[in-house]
Design an enzyme around this catalytic site. Sequence first.
Site, PDB file in Angstrom:
ATOM      1  N   GLY A 168       0.944  -1.291  -0.040  1.00 52.96           N
ATOM      2  CA  GLY A 168       0.176  -0.048   0.262  1.00 52.96           C
ATOM      3  C   GLY A 168       0.951   1.224   0.010  1.00 52.96           C
ATOM      4  O   GLY A 168       1.937   1.183  -0.433  1.00 52.96           O
ATOM      5  N   VAL A 172       0.440   4.585   5.534  1.00 53.81           N
ATOM      6  CA  VAL A 172      -0.370   3.317   6.318  1.00 53.81           C
ATOM      7  C   VAL A 172       1.169   2.470   6.585  1.00 53.81           C
ATOM      8  O   VAL A 172       0.983   1.890   7.582  1.00 53.81           O
ATOM      9  CB  VAL A 172      -1.304   2.544   5.370  1.00 53.81           C
ATOM     10  CG1 VAL A 172      -1.579   1.420   6.101  1.00 53.81           C
ATOM     11  CG2 VAL A 172      -2.506   3.629   5.336  1.00 53.81           C
ATOM     12  N   GLY A 173       2.037   2.335   5.760  1.00 55.14           N
ATOM     13  CA  GLY A 173       3.051   1.449   6.031  1.00 55.14           C
ATOM     14  C   GLY A 173       4.036   1.786   7.265  1.00 55.14           C
ATOM     15  O   GLY A 173       4.386   0.967   8.145  1.00 55.14           O
ATOM     16  N   GLU A 180       5.520  -3.284   0.866  1.00 50.66           N
ATOM     17  CA  GLU A 180       5.721  -3.108  -0.660  1.00 50.66           C
ATOM     18  C   GLU A 180       4.960  -1.524  -0.859  1.00 50.66           C
ATOM     19  O   GLU A 180       3.675  -1.598  -0.685  1.00 50.66           O
ATOM     20  CB  GLU A 180       4.958  -4.198  -1.440  1.00 50.66           C
ATOM     21  CG  GLU A 180       5.657  -5.487  -0.963  1.00 50.66           C
ATOM     22  CD  GLU A 180       6.884  -5.340  -1.883  1.00 50.66           C
ATOM     23  OE1 GLU A 180       7.373  -4.663  -2.470  1.00 50.66           O
ATOM     24  OE2 GLU A 180       7.792  -6.360  -1.465  1.00 50.66           O
ATOM     25  N   CYS A 191       1.463   0.400  -8.954  1.00 52.02           N
ATOM     26  CA  CYS A 191       2.362   0.723  -8.270  1.00 52.02           C
ATOM     27  C   CYS A 191       3.775   0.994  -8.959  1.00 52.02           C
ATOM     28  O   CYS A 191       4.681   1.845  -8.733  1.00 52.02           O
ATOM     29  CB  CYS A 191       2.680   0.140  -6.962  1.00 52.02           C
ATOM     30  SG  CYS A 191       3.181  -1.697  -7.191  1.00 52.02           S
TER      31      CYS A 191
END
Length: 463
Positions: A192, A196-197, A214, A248
């Site tokens: 994501g 949020v990572g 990722e 991505c």
Amino acid sequence: MNTMKHSIPTIVSQLRTHFNIGLTRSLAYRQQQLSGLMRFITECEDKIIQALHTDLRKPPAEVIIAETGLVAAELKFTQKNLANWMAPKRVRTPLIAQPGKSFLYREPLGVVLIIAPWNYPINLTLLPLIGALAAGNTVVLKPSEIAPATSALLATHLPNYIDPDCLTIVEGGVAETTALLNETFDHIFYTGNGTVGRIVMSAAAKHLTPVTLELGGKSPCIVDENTNLEVAAQRIVWGKFSNAGQTCTAPDYVLAHTAIHDALITKMQKFLKEFYGELPQLCADYGRIINANHYQRLINLLENSGDIVVGGKGDPTDCYLAPTILRNVPSDAPIMRDEIFGPILPIIRVNNMDAAIAFINARPKPLSLYIFTNARATYEQMIAATSSGAVCVNFPLLQASVPDLPFGGVGTSGMGAYHGHQSFQTFTHIKSVLIKPTWFNPSLFFPPYSSKFIRLIRWLMFK
């Protein structure tokens, strides 16, 4: 299964119990789960296509190419090699430890959490799941609530193909994800964005849980003057505007040599029309933005971000944004700050490859880097002088289709990798094993140490 927050601790506890009794350890059991996953993507293909059309208006060809096809290829590769990957590997034993035998054992980690994204909700959910199951773990799988049709499909049908004792699917949003992150896992795999990572990594740190992140980033695409412009334009347009730019690894911006800058834009306009017609909104092969919030985010990015060459128009009721190319984009424009993740492509003029390298190195490290050139020295210079998760020369996106190429970022574009053998390695621990016999037990090894022993050790260790 649709799961309430209060049952999440029970789910994790049950999966840990099943792992601890050795349910997932055998090769036969792992292969059975992988075979079930293969049956799921083949027998449920029509349902998958429909779900992805509902969530993203994704055309069937893109589903087969970038979703189910990549999953099937990864499954076949993994099943073919799994027995070899699981086998202990003997390594050299130095003289000081002789007689003895040294081995590397690959053991499963335990209970792992996979948090999946919405843009490729089959591919990016099931590829890490393949690695986790092949490695012999039990798994909590959290599909993205932003792709609700695909999430419901996975929750409804996947348990019919994979043993529920080793896999539980938790649907829901922020509350469910937060509840999951409060639990202790043996590994967390998140795909994501970086915001949020950081939350995932912070939660994992409380339990000293290793993570794979990722994350993506602004992947540059460099077009040298020494290249086939026709081929470059065609491939860049495909790589950027597939899935409406919500990839991505898509080219986020183009650095075009000044000698070919204008010609490249002209050719890209030609291929946009060939691919999607005069009215892309009516084209069955052109997708949609995932939801209204992301649509508005992209519309806002277009303000003060250069000149629109083509596109720029949208339909909020349809979450449709036309394929858009920008020129004369300031390096500090809003669109150059964060990953675009949509069908907008800035084209920036550079005078030479050194300028392109300086532009890239002044920014966070990207997930992917693309270079279009016919000069080997040019792409070798670009590979050596920049840092990125991966490099692909003369074609965007395809590096992710090679099982023997680990997929992952560097710096802010991620940590850790997967695909192929790397997926198996990500979800296992290397256990070092030394086996020594008892028939040889020289007394000089133990105190009190003699001068003879010291000379022997010095000879063994320093020679």
